[in-house]
Design a protein around this motif. Structure first.
Motif, PDB file in Angstrom:
ATOM      1  N   CYS A   1      44.725  30.701  30.474  1.00 56.49           N
ATOM      2  CA  CYS A   1      45.229  29.544  31.216  1.00 56.49           C
ATOM      3  C   CYS A   1      46.209  28.749  30.357  1.00 56.49           C
ATOM      4  CB  CYS A   1      44.078  28.636  31.648  1.00 56.49           C
ATOM      5  SG  CYS A   1      42.863  29.435  32.709  1.00 56.49           S
TER       6      CYS A   1
ATOM      7  N   ILE B   1      37.363  29.138  36.840  1.00 52.82           N
ATOM      8  CA  ILE B   1      37.823  28.132  35.880  1.00 52.82           C
ATOM      9  C   ILE B   1      38.446  26.940  36.595  1.00 52.82           C
ATOM     10  CG2 ILE B   1      39.336  27.684  33.910  1.00 52.82           C
ATOM     11  CD1 ILE B   1      36.985  29.519  33.293  1.00 52.82           C
ATOM     12  N   THR B   2      39.325  27.209  37.510  1.00 58.70           N
ATOM     13  CA  THR B   2      40.042  26.118  38.200  1.00 58.70           C
ATOM     14  C   THR B   2      39.212  25.471  39.307  1.00 58.70           C
ATOM     15  OG1 THR B   2      41.052  27.747  39.696  1.00 58.70           O
ATOM     16  CG2 THR B   2      42.284  27.151  37.714  1.00 58.70           C
TER      17      THR B   2
ATOM     18  N   CYS C   1      40.252  35.348  31.065  1.00 57.83           N
ATOM     19  CA  CYS C   1      41.148  34.520  31.874  1.00 57.83           C
ATOM     20  C   CYS C   1      41.968  33.653  30.927  1.00 57.83           C
ATOM     21  CB  CYS C   1      40.341  33.650  32.841  1.00 57.83           C
ATOM     22  SG  CYS C   1      41.356  32.642  33.933  1.00 57.83           S
TER      23      CYS C   1
ATOM     24  N   THR D   1      41.969  30.621  26.375  1.00 57.37           N
ATOM     25  CA  THR D   1      41.427  31.918  26.760  1.00 57.37           C
ATOM     26  C   THR D   1      39.928  31.787  26.994  1.00 57.37           C
ATOM     27  OG1 THR D   1      43.097  33.057  25.435  1.00 57.37           O
ATOM     28  CG2 THR D   1      41.173  34.326  26.107  1.00 57.37           C
TER      29      THR D   1
ATOM     30  N   CYS E   1      39.614  34.036  37.764  1.00 58.63           N
ATOM     31  CA  CYS E   1      40.135  32.758  37.250  1.00 58.63           C
ATOM     32  C   CYS E   1      39.852  31.587  38.181  1.00 58.63           C
ATOM     33  CB  CYS E   1      41.644  32.875  37.017  1.00 58.63           C
ATOM     34  SG  CYS E   1      42.078  33.913  35.591  1.00 58.63           S
TER      35      CYS E   1
ATOM     36  N   CYS F   1      46.372  29.818  35.655  1.00 56.77           N
ATOM     37  CA  CYS F   1      45.640  30.882  34.989  1.00 56.77           C
ATOM     38  C   CYS F   1      46.076  32.266  35.467  1.00 56.77           C
ATOM     39  CB  CYS F   1      44.136  30.706  35.223  1.00 56.77           C
ATOM     40  SG  CYS F   1      43.471  29.114  34.641  1.00 56.77           S
ATOM     41  N   GLN F   2      45.949  33.218  34.563  1.00 58.63           N
ATOM     42  CA  GLN F   2      46.228  34.625  34.865  1.00 58.63           C
ATOM     43  C   GLN F   2      45.102  35.477  34.297  1.00 58.63           C
ATOM     44  OE1 GLN F   2      50.077  35.513  33.221  1.00 58.63           O
ATOM     45  NE2 GLN F   2      51.204  34.579  34.927  1.00 58.63           N
ATOM     46  N   GLN F   3      44.795  36.546  35.027  1.00 58.32           N
ATOM     47  CA  GLN F   3      43.764  37.468  34.578  1.00 58.32           C
ATOM     48  C   GLN F   3      44.325  38.408  33.525  1.00 58.32           C
ATOM     49  OE1 GLN F   3      40.718  36.938  36.135  1.00 58.32           O
ATOM     50  NE2 GLN F   3      39.837  38.161  34.492  1.00 58.32           N
TER      51      GLN F   3
END
Length: 224
Positions: free
Chosen positions: A148, A171-172, A146, A161, A168, A139-141
């Motif tokens: 992914c 999420i993970t 976020c 998204t 992020c 993931c990236q901001q």
């Protein structure tokens, strides 16, 4: 006279044997919570409420999560099933139907327990899929969202998204944990629903009667 006394004594012995085999009335009051369907309904209510709470916690992470990812609907349905089980307990549950209301309630409870079992299995399948998926995210901001992907090097890989996520790691990490909790809770719920449906089926269909005619004018029925 001897034969008459012998016959009457045999009848008395049979009645005494039946009384001994039947449960004592006070035994039913020793553990009211353990009686069916009260225990099953209480477990369904607790697990259904837990599933609903965890689902709303997941929805609070990001409003872009789909309904299959936040199975609050499954928890609400199972809470309704448990309420019917409590109603069935309140109308004095008996293995054999003694009123039309009890027959309808037992039939509905059996059907809803079966539906609850199917729903729980579906939620387990969806949660298991998303659990394995989120565990592999990269993931990236992107501003307040976020973004992914399963494979960062693949330019055509599917992008997920999550709106309104400022970190992020949620999420993970947190979302993955919630999916695991959903798997565990719905697995327990599926077991409870299966037990409830099995006990209802056992009480209704496993006990059947075969007629044995004794004499010319009377008939006696026996459990087999």
């Amino acid at each position: 006279m001897g034969q008459g006394q012998k016959g009457s004594s045999d009848k008395e012995e049979k009645k005494k044997k039946k009384r001994d085999e039947s449960p004592a009335p006070e035994d039913s009051h020793k553990c009211r919570v353990c009686r069916f369907p009260l225990l099953v309904a209480l477990l369904q209510l607790l697990l259904g409420a837990a599933v609903t709470v965890v689902a709303f916690l997941m929805l609070a992470i990001s409003p872009s999560l789909m309904a299959r990812e936040t199975p609050h609907w499954a928890g609400i349905i199972l809470c309704l099933v448990s309420i019917l089980g409590l109603i069935l307990y309140c109308i004095n549950y008996h293995p054999d139907e003694r009123s039309s209301i009890q027959f309808i309630a037992k039939l509905l409870y059996f059907v809803l327990c079966t539906i609850g079992l199917v729903i729980s299995v579906l939620v387990i399948a969806f949660s298991g899929h998303h659990y394995s998926q989120t565990g592999s995210f990269r993931c990236q901001q992107a501003g307040e969202d976020c973004v992914c992907r399963l494979d960062q090097e693949d330019p055509i890989a599917r992008t997920f998204t999550y709106e309104g996520v400022s970190d992020c790691e949620v999420i993970t990490g947190t979302l993955t944990l919630y999916f695991l909790l959903q798997i565990i809770l719905n697995l327990l719920q599926a077991v409870v629903c299966a037990i409830g449906a099995f006990i209802m089926w056992k009480h209704r269909y496993q006990v059947f009667f075969a007629g044995l005619q004794i004499g010319s004018s009377s008939s006696q029925w026996q459990n087999v």
